[in-house]
Each structure stands twice: as C-alpha cells, then as structure tokens.
Design an enzyme around this catalytic site. Structure first.
Site, PDB file in Angstrom:
ATOM      1  N   GLY A  75       0.715   5.006   5.444  1.00  0.00           N
ATOM      2  CA  GLY A  75      -0.580   4.963   4.778  1.00  0.00           C
ATOM      3  C   GLY A  75      -1.672   4.318   5.610  1.00  0.00           C
ATOM      4  N   GLU A  87      -0.384  -5.189   6.166  1.00  0.00           N
ATOM      5  CA  GLU A  87       0.934  -5.323   5.530  1.00  0.00           C
ATOM      6  C   GLU A  87       1.799  -6.327   6.284  1.00  0.00           C
ATOM      7  OE1 GLU A  87       1.334  -0.827   3.617  1.00  0.00           O
ATOM      8  OE2 GLU A  87       2.186  -1.244   5.591  1.00  0.00           O
ATOM      9  N   THR A 121       0.839  -1.196   0.000  1.00  0.00           N
ATOM     10  CA  THR A 121       0.000   0.000   0.000  1.00  0.00           C
ATOM     11  C   THR A 121       0.875   1.247   0.000  1.00  0.00           C
ATOM     12  OG1 THR A 121      -1.757  -1.140   1.204  1.00  0.00           O
ATOM     13  CG2 THR A 121      -1.750   1.268   1.331  1.00  0.00           C
TER      14      THR A 121
END
Length: 218
Positions: free
Chosen positions: A97, A103, A28
C-alpha cells in the site's frame, strides 16, 4: 469464507489485544481497514491511535477516533497491521500500500506488533510478492542498478508518491532466504529510505484467517 472474510476474521481476533486506556498503533491496507472499522465499536475505551498513513488517519477520523502524532504519543503498547507476506519466523514483506516507512517506524515504537492476514500470506520463503523499496527520487536509477545486482528486477511504481514525497521501486524475483541480512543490505544503499522487509523488527504475533477459522503463530 472468501479472502476478505478471512481478513475480517483476523482483524476481529486482533481486537482482543486492545485494552482500555491504550493508544493503539494502526496500520494501512485492506486488512488494517477491517481492524479500523472494528475499532470504532470500542473507541470510547481507548485513549487514541497513531496511524501509519494519511489514508488510515482519514478512515480513523471518519469513525470519530482520535489520531495522535507519534512524537506526542510516545512508546505504544500495541501495533496492528497487515502484511503482504510472512514466513514462519514472522519476518514480513510490507509496503504493497506504499506506507512501509511509517509502518516500520510505528512498529519499532510499539511493544507488541500483531500482524493480521489471510492464510495465503504465509509462505516458506519471502519474495514472491514484489519487494517495495522507498527511495528518494534523485537516487531512483542508482538504487535500481544496485537492486538489479542482487538478482531482482526493480520496477518503478508509476504515478505513486509516498506520504513522505518519495517513490517506490517494487523488486520482482528476489528470493529472500536471509531476510535480516537482506533488510540490512538494502537499507545501507544511499538514497533508500527503507525497504519493505520487516525482519529486524518482526511481528510478535501473526493471526491468520482461514476457511477453518483463526490460526495464531507466536
């Protein structure tokens, strides 16, 4: 090359790690977005992707790239994502982000983690970039007090909710000299979902875009 061109150059180099028939984990952020856009050109060669955020999933689907659930995809051969900071050991700060938890999950479920960034992200000591910590909302004040005891200055990321329905504390002024120990300590705090230190599962390869071209570490 400007910073965005350096990010794109790193993303182009990461495409070389994509092999036919792979299910690719996709990160991302601005650098990962370059990778997604480049992946579109070879989408017929791969079997699908797993996205680390709803934003990345939307971008992938916009290119006609299949997005799969990690529980269905199983262990992934490759994960490609950016970073806010990296040291020479490929310990990272991620989460600018806001997608740090997903993640970290996708990175843990991947055989190879290729991190892509521009050269400004390589630092001697992690911590100049505010450290994101995803927190269950009712624990926000408690966790903030504990992070202050570590020497940091936690600031609530105003108006932001993670894909998991939680809040983020961005911790300023932490000098993270031992990323593995710091990751473990913060993750043990009740109410912390995860901290944006990726040291227990660092990157395997760091690709840096620079004015002089590409530099690889690892």
């Amino acid at each position: 090359m400007n910073q965005d061109q350096m990010k794109k150059a790193a993303a182009e180099a990461a495409i070389e790690y994509v092999e036919s028939g792979m299910i690719v984990g996709v990160g991302t952020g601005s650098t990962a977005n370059h990778f997604i856009d480049l992946l579109a050109a070879i989408k017929d060669r791969i079997d699908g992707t797993v996205a680390s955020s709803e934003a990345s999933a939307q971008r992938l689907r916009g290119h006609g790239i299949q997005v799969m659930d990690l529980n269905t995809a199983g262990q992934l051969p490759l994960y490609v994502d950016g970073a806010d900071e990296s040291n020479a050991e490929l310990h990272l700060i991620k989460g600018g982000g806001g997608a740090l938890t997903r993640e970290k999950i996708v990175a843990a479920a991947s055989d190879k983690f290729v991190c892509i960034a521009d050269e400004s992200k390589l630092v001697d000591v992690l911590g100049a970039f505010p450290l994101p910590v995803e927190v269950i909302p009712m624990a926000r004040a408690y966790v903030a007090r504990e992070l202050t005891k570590l020497g940091g200055q936690p600031v609530l990321r105003e108006g932001f909710t993670t894909d998991n329905g939680n809040v983020i504390l961005d911790v300023h002024n932490l000098q993270i000299s031992d990323p593995v120990a710091m990751e473990d300590h913060i993750n043990q705090l009740p109410g912390v979902v995860t901290v944006g230190i990726f040291a227990q599962r660092p990157a395997d390869v760091l690709i840096l875009g620079s004015a002089g071209g590409i530099r690889k570490i690892g």
